[in-house]
Scaffold this motif. Structure first.
Motif, PDB file in Angstrom:
ATOM      1  N   MET A   1       0.846  -1.188   0.000  1.00 36.58           N
ATOM      2  CA  MET A   1       0.000   0.000   0.000  1.00 36.58           C
ATOM      3  C   MET A   1       0.887   1.246   0.000  1.00 36.58           C
ATOM      4  O   MET A   1       1.815   1.370   0.793  1.00 36.58           O
ATOM      5  CB  MET A   1      -0.898  -0.016   1.232  1.00 36.58           C
ATOM      6  CG  MET A   1      -1.856   1.138   1.292  1.00 36.58           C
ATOM      7  SD  MET A   1      -3.077   0.832   2.594  1.00 36.58           S
ATOM      8  CE  MET A   1      -3.044   2.384   3.413  1.00 36.58           C
ATOM      9  N   THR A   2       0.608   2.192  -0.877  1.00 41.55           N
ATOM     10  CA  THR A   2       1.378   3.427  -0.986  1.00 41.55           C
ATOM     11  C   THR A   2       0.803   4.468  -0.037  1.00 41.55           C
ATOM     12  O   THR A   2      -0.408   4.634   0.062  1.00 41.55           O
ATOM     13  CB  THR A   2       1.307   3.959  -2.431  1.00 41.55           C
ATOM     14  OG1 THR A   2       1.830   2.968  -3.305  1.00 41.55           O
ATOM     15  CG2 THR A   2       2.100   5.232  -2.580  1.00 41.55           C
ATOM     16  N   ASN A   3       1.688   5.173   0.677  1.00 43.67           N
ATOM     17  CA  ASN A   3       1.202   6.292   1.490  1.00 43.67           C
ATOM     18  C   ASN A   3       1.629   7.594   0.823  1.00 43.67           C
ATOM     19  O   ASN A   3       2.427   7.606  -0.107  1.00 43.67           O
ATOM     20  CB  ASN A   3       1.688   6.189   2.940  1.00 43.67           C
ATOM     21  CG  ASN A   3       3.183   6.338   3.079  1.00 43.67           C
ATOM     22  OD1 ASN A   3       3.818   7.112   2.371  1.00 43.67           O
ATOM     23  ND2 ASN A   3       3.762   5.598   4.009  1.00 43.67           N
ATOM     24  N   ALA A   4       1.106   8.709   1.327  1.00 43.05           N
ATOM     25  CA  ALA A   4       1.348  10.002   0.688  1.00 43.05           C
ATOM     26  C   ALA A   4       2.824  10.369   0.675  1.00 43.05           C
ATOM     27  O   ALA A   4       3.308  10.974  -0.278  1.00 43.05           O
ATOM     28  CB  ALA A   4       0.530  11.084   1.378  1.00 43.05           C
ATOM     29  N   ALA A   5       3.548   9.996   1.728  1.00 45.73           N
ATOM     30  CA  ALA A   5       4.976  10.322   1.778  1.00 45.73           C
ATOM     31  C   ALA A   5       5.727   9.618   0.650  1.00 45.73           C
ATOM     32  O   ALA A   5       6.665  10.172   0.069  1.00 45.73           O
ATOM     33  CB  ALA A   5       5.556   9.943   3.135  1.00 45.73           C
ATOM     34  N   ASP A   6       5.318   8.393   0.320  1.00 41.55           N
ATOM     35  CA  ASP A   6       5.957   7.645  -0.760  1.00 41.55           C
ATOM     36  C   ASP A   6       5.432   8.075  -2.134  1.00 41.55           C
ATOM     37  O   ASP A   6       6.154   8.070  -3.113  1.00 41.55           O
ATOM     38  CB  ASP A   6       5.710   6.154  -0.584  1.00 41.55           C
ATOM     39  CG  ASP A   6       6.346   5.607   0.690  1.00 41.55           C
ATOM     40  OD1 ASP A   6       7.361   6.177   1.135  1.00 41.55           O
ATOM     41  OD2 ASP A   6       5.818   4.620   1.229  1.00 41.55           O
ATOM     42  N   ARG A   7       4.164   8.438  -2.183  1.00 39.22           N
ATOM     43  CA  ARG A   7       3.538   8.815  -3.456  1.00 39.22           C
ATOM     44  C   ARG A   7       4.162  10.094  -4.014  1.00 39.22           C
ATOM     45  O   ARG A   7       4.332  10.250  -5.214  1.00 39.22           O
ATOM     46  CB  ARG A   7       2.040   9.013  -3.250  1.00 39.22           C
ATOM     47  CG  ARG A   7       1.288   9.377  -4.521  1.00 39.22           C
ATOM     48  CD  ARG A   7      -0.213   9.426  -4.290  1.00 39.22           C
ATOM     49  NE  ARG A   7      -0.738   8.083  -4.069  1.00 39.22           N
ATOM     50  CZ  ARG A   7      -1.275   7.647  -2.919  1.00 39.22           C
ATOM     51  NH1 ARG A   7      -1.370   8.448  -1.879  1.00 39.22           N
ATOM     52  NH2 ARG A   7      -1.730   6.419  -2.817  1.00 39.22           N
ATOM     53  N   TYR A   8       4.484  11.027  -3.119  1.00 42.18           N
ATOM     54  CA  TYR A   8       5.061  12.305  -3.527  1.00 42.18           C
ATOM     55  C   TYR A   8       6.413  12.489  -2.825  1.00 42.18           C
ATOM     56  O   TYR A   8       6.533  13.256  -1.869  1.00 42.18           O
ATOM     57  CB  TYR A   8       4.126  13.459  -3.178  1.00 42.18           C
ATOM     58  CG  TYR A   8       2.754  13.320  -3.800  1.00 42.18           C
ATOM     59  CD1 TYR A   8       2.583  13.431  -5.185  1.00 42.18           C
ATOM     60  CD2 TYR A   8       1.637  13.075  -3.012  1.00 42.18           C
ATOM     61  CE1 TYR A   8       1.328  13.291  -5.753  1.00 42.18           C
ATOM     62  CE2 TYR A   8       0.378  12.950  -3.583  1.00 42.18           C
ATOM     63  CZ  TYR A   8       0.231  13.057  -4.948  1.00 42.18           C
ATOM     64  OH  TYR A   8      -1.008  12.927  -5.513  1.00 42.18           O
ATOM     65  N   PRO A   9       7.430  11.777  -3.277  1.00 38.28           N
ATOM     66  CA  PRO A   9       8.735  11.877  -2.610  1.00 38.28           C
ATOM     67  C   PRO A   9       9.355  13.256  -2.786  1.00 38.28           C
ATOM     68  O   PRO A   9       9.030  13.974  -3.744  1.00 38.28           O
ATOM     69  CB  PRO A   9       9.569  10.806  -3.311  1.00 38.28           C
ATOM     70  CG  PRO A   9       8.934  10.632  -4.639  1.00 38.28           C
ATOM     71  CD  PRO A   9       7.472  10.897  -4.441  1.00 38.28           C
ATOM     72  N   PRO A  10      10.235  13.640  -1.872  1.00 39.96           N
ATOM     73  CA  PRO A  10      10.924  14.923  -2.017  1.00 39.96           C
ATOM     74  C   PRO A  10      11.702  14.960  -3.338  1.00 39.96           C
ATOM     75  O   PRO A  10      12.266  13.963  -3.769  1.00 39.96           O
ATOM     76  CB  PRO A  10      11.879  14.959  -0.822  1.00 39.96           C
ATOM     77  CG  PRO A  10      11.296  13.997   0.163  1.00 39.96           C
ATOM     78  CD  PRO A  10      10.619  12.939  -0.648  1.00 39.96           C
ATOM     79  N   THR A  11      11.716  16.121  -3.947  1.00 34.74           N
ATOM     80  CA  THR A  11      12.472  16.335  -5.176  1.00 34.74           C
ATOM     81  C   THR A  11      13.953  16.419  -4.847  1.00 34.74           C
ATOM     82  O   THR A  11      14.331  16.952  -3.806  1.00 34.74           O
ATOM     83  CB  THR A  11      12.009  17.655  -5.837  1.00 34.74           C
ATOM     84  OG1 THR A  11      10.596  17.626  -5.976  1.00 34.74           O
ATOM     85  CG2 THR A  11      12.645  17.845  -7.199  1.00 34.74           C
ATOM     86  N   GLN A  12      14.784  15.919  -5.715  1.00 28.52           N
ATOM     87  CA  GLN A  12      16.232  16.056  -5.540  1.00 28.52           C
ATOM     88  C   GLN A  12      16.611  17.503  -5.840  1.00 28.52           C
ATOM     89  O   GLN A  12      16.144  18.082  -6.830  1.00 28.52           O
ATOM     90  CB  GLN A  12      16.981  15.106  -6.475  1.00 28.52           C
ATOM     91  CG  GLN A  12      16.758  13.641  -6.165  1.00 28.52           C
ATOM     92  CD  GLN A  12      17.203  13.280  -4.756  1.00 28.52           C
ATOM     93  OE1 GLN A  12      18.302  13.607  -4.336  1.00 28.52           O
ATOM     94  NE2 GLN A  12      16.323  12.621  -4.018  1.00 28.52           N
TER      95      GLN A  12
END
Length: 196
Positions: free
Chosen positions: A1-12
């Motif tokens: 299951m994907t959570n929001a933190a994984d769905r929208y990872p920080p940009t490099q």
């Protein structure tokens, strides 16, 4: 299951436009770390620029509200909106501005019990109404501010900060923005110990 933190990872940092990278590096130079929110929002550069332009217009505007009072509004309304990131990050800034290690926790838990002046209590009461029940604002709400020396422009500032952070709180929750660990110690312990 994907959570929001994984769905929208920080940009490099290497992947963001130069103007945004310079802004982020300036924050890093000042704080010693990059707040997560910058790398999360950098995913959409145009929105990043618009967000921080409005943020700075509100939070850096010269008026009768102190920097600490503006952060009080952010912490209290963000707690009401259950935004972990904004409560923790802005709570750290509030502790530093007010030189008070307790105030952020008090505001986030129950602003009515916090160690506020009557003027600050009126300000937070107004901000909370804008945040949670803006459709119920009445002349008496403004009169309560006037009795403490606030003007119509101050009411606009208070309400705008509450409203802007309503957007910020919801966006931070949507994209799974988790506070940096550094925020938890800021304003509680000397700066050199907080960076360890």
């Amino acid at each position: 299951m994907t959570n929001a933190a994984d769905r929208y990872p920080p940009t490099q940092l290497s992947d963001v436009p130069q103007d945004i990278r310079e802004m982020i590096l300036a924050v890093q130079d000042k704080t010693g770390f990059v707040p997560t929110v910058f790398l999360k929002l950098a995913r959409r550069p145009d929105e990043f620029r618009a967000f921080f332009t409005y943020h700075d217009a509100l939070m850096l505007r010269q008026g009768s509200l102190t920097k600490g009072e503006k952060e009080m509004i952010v912490v209290a309304t963000s707690a009401a909106n259950r935004c972990l990131y904004c409560v923790v990050a802005h709570g750290a800034v509030l502790r530093i501005y007010e030189k008070n290690p307790l105030i952020a926790d008090q505001l986030a838990t129950n602003w009515r019990k916090a160690g506020l002046t009557p003027r600050q209590r009126a300000m937070i009461s107004f901000a909370m109404k804008v945040s949670l029940h803006s459709d119920e604002l009445e002349e008496e709400d403004f009169d309560a501010l006037y009795r403490h020396g606030f003007s119509d422009e101050d009411a606009w500032d208070i309400g705008s900060i509450a409203a802007f952070f309503g957007l910020s709180n919801r966006l931070a929750n949507l994209i799974g923005t988790i506070p940096n660990p550094e925020f938890h110690l800021m304003g509680r312990v000397p700066r050199d110990r907080a960076r360890r």
